[in-house]
Design a protein around this motif. Structure first.
Motif: not given
Length: 359
Positions: A237-258
Motif C-alpha cells: 500500500f502506498p505510504v508517503i513519508l514527509y520528514a522536514k529537516g532530515t535529508a541526512v537520513h534519506m537512505a534509511e527512510q527510503a528503506a523503511s518500506g515507504i
C-alpha cells in the motif's frame, strides 16, 4: 490516463509524460472559498463535520482542475484528542494542548487504539464522501502525524520553540517515552487502516519535527516507529513519508518500506533521485516562498524543477512544505498549468539553461 491513474503510476515509478501534482495544505487559508467557510465555522468544527471536511477537501480540486490528488482536510492532532488529550488554538497563534503529558501514569491513562474507530469515525465518513464525489478521477490521500511528531505536542503541551521537554523525556526516561510512542503507534495503525478502508489511495505520514532530533537518535526516536506502522499496513500500500529537516537520513527512510519520500526544499531533488533506490518515488520540492512571488517566477522555477527531474521515474511535484496563506491564486494556477503543460519541450529546457524568466 486520468489523474488518479497518473498519481498511482508515479508512486509505482512508471514512465510518464509528465509527473502528477498536488500541494501540501492545498485546502486552506489562501483560498477565498475556504476563508468564507471558516467565517461561519471554526477550524475544529470543519474537521469534525464530515460534510464540511469533504467540502474543504474538494475546494482546491474545483478551483484547480489540473491537480491530480485530493488530500483530506483534517489535522494530525485528532489522534491525541481521541486518546484523551484535547487541543485548541492559541489566540496568538500555535497549538495549545489541554494538558501536558509528564508522567507514566498519564501515558497509561490514555485511551487505547480500540477507541480510534468510534472517536474518529468522522474522518472515515469524510473520506467516503470525498471518494464518492471524485468517482475515481483523482487520487485521494489520507494522512496522519508520525508518533514522534505527535509526541512533541503532547509532551511540550503544544507548539514549541526548543522542544526541550520531549528531548528530556527521550534521553532521561526512555521507558515512559517508549510507552507513549507505543500507544501512538498502535493508534496510528488502526487509524490508517480505517482511512484505507474508507477509500484512501495513499497515506502521507507527516514527521514534521523529525529534524529536531539529532544524528543516530532519529532512528530510535522516530523512524523505527514509522517502520512499524508501514509494516502493519496492507502489503505494497502506498505510504508517503514527509520528514522536514532530515535529508541526512534519506537512505534509511527510503528503506523503511515507504513507497514515496517527500523532500523539503533544502535538498536538491535530482541529487536525491540519483542517490536513492529507483523503486522509491520522490515528492517535492519547490520552496513555498516561491508561491508569494509572481506567476512568471513560479513558472520559471517549476520548469527548472521539471528539467532537472526530466527522465527520472517516480516524481510527484509538490512544495517542500505546505503552501502559505500568503500564496496567490495566480501563482497556484501558474504552478498547476506549468506542470500539466509540461512535455519536456526544447524551448523550456533552453530557457532554463539560459536562466531567463518566462516571457
Amino acid at each position: 490516463m486520468n489523474s488518479r491513474e497518473r498519481f498511482l503510476a508515479a508512486v509505482a515509478c512508471e514512465v510518464l509524460d509528465r509527473p502528477p501534482i498536488w500541494v501540501m495544505r492545498q485546502a486552506g487559508r489562501y483560498l477565498p472559498e475556504y476563508r468564507e467557510l471558516k467565517a461561519r465555522s471554526s477550524f475544529l468544527e470543519m474537521v469534525r463535520t464530515p460534510a464540511l471536511a469533504a467540502e474543504v477537501t474538494l475546494q482546491p480540486i474545483r478551483r484547480f482542475p489540473g491537480i491530480d490528488a485530493a488530500i483530506l482536510f483534517s489535522d494530525i492532532l485528532v489522534i491525541p484528542e481521541a486518546l484523551g488529550q484535547p487541543y485548541a488554538f492559541r489566540d496568538g497563534g500555535g497549538i495549545a494542548m489541554d494538558h501536558r503529558i509528564e508522567t507514566r501514569a498519564q501515558v497509561d491513562a490514555l485511551a487505547g487504539s480500540d477507541s480510534i474507530p468510534d472517536r474518529l469515525s468522522y474522518v472515515a465518513e469524510a473520506l467516503a464522501l470525498v471518494k464518492k464525489e471524485l468517482d475515481g478521477s483523482k487520487a485521494l490521500l489520507g494522512f496522519g502525524g508520525s508518533p514522534w511528531t505527535l509526541a512533541t505536542y503532547m509532551v511540550e503541551g503544544g507548539s514549541s520553540k526548543d522542544f526541550e521537554k520531549i528531548k528530556l523525556l527521550f534521553y532521561s526516561d526512555r521507558a515512559t517515552f517508549e510507552a507513549l510512542l507505543e500507544k501512538l503507534t498502535e493508534a496510528l495503525i488502526v487509524y490508517f487502516r480505517m482511512q484505507i478502508a474508507a477509500g484512501a489511495d495513499a497515506i502521507q505520514i507527516f514527521d514534521s519535527w523529525g529534524g529536531i532530533i539529532a544524528g543516530a537518535d532519529y532512528e530510535e526516536a522516530s523512524l523505527k516507529w514509522i517502520r512499524r506502522i508501514v509494516a502493519a499496513l496492507p502489503q505494497e500500500f502506498p505510504v508517503i513519508l514527509y520528514a522536514k529537516g532530515t535529508a541526512v537520513h534519506m537512505a534509511e527512510q527510503a528503506a523503511s518500506g515507504i513507497k514515496v519520500l517527500s523532500i523539503d526544499w533544502t535538498c536538491e531533488l535530482a541529487r536525491a533521485r540519483r542517490a536513492l533506490p529507483p523503486k522509491v518515488a520522490l515528492q517535492g520540492n519547490l520552496d513555498p516562498v516561491i508561491m508569494q512571488t509572481t506567476p512568471q517566477i513560479v513558472a520559471r522555477e517549476a520548469t527548472r524543477l521539471l528539467v532537472h527531474m526530466r527522465g527520472a521515474r517516480g516524481h510527484i511535484v509538490n512544495l517542500g512544505h505546505g503552501i502559505t496563506p500568503q500564496a496567490s491564486l495566480e501563482n497556484m494556477h501558474a504552478l498547476v498549468d506549468t506542470v500539466c503543460g509540461w512535455a519536456g519541450s526544447r524551448r523550456a529546457i533552453s530557457r532554463i539553461r539560459r536562466n531567463q524568466p518566462n516571457p
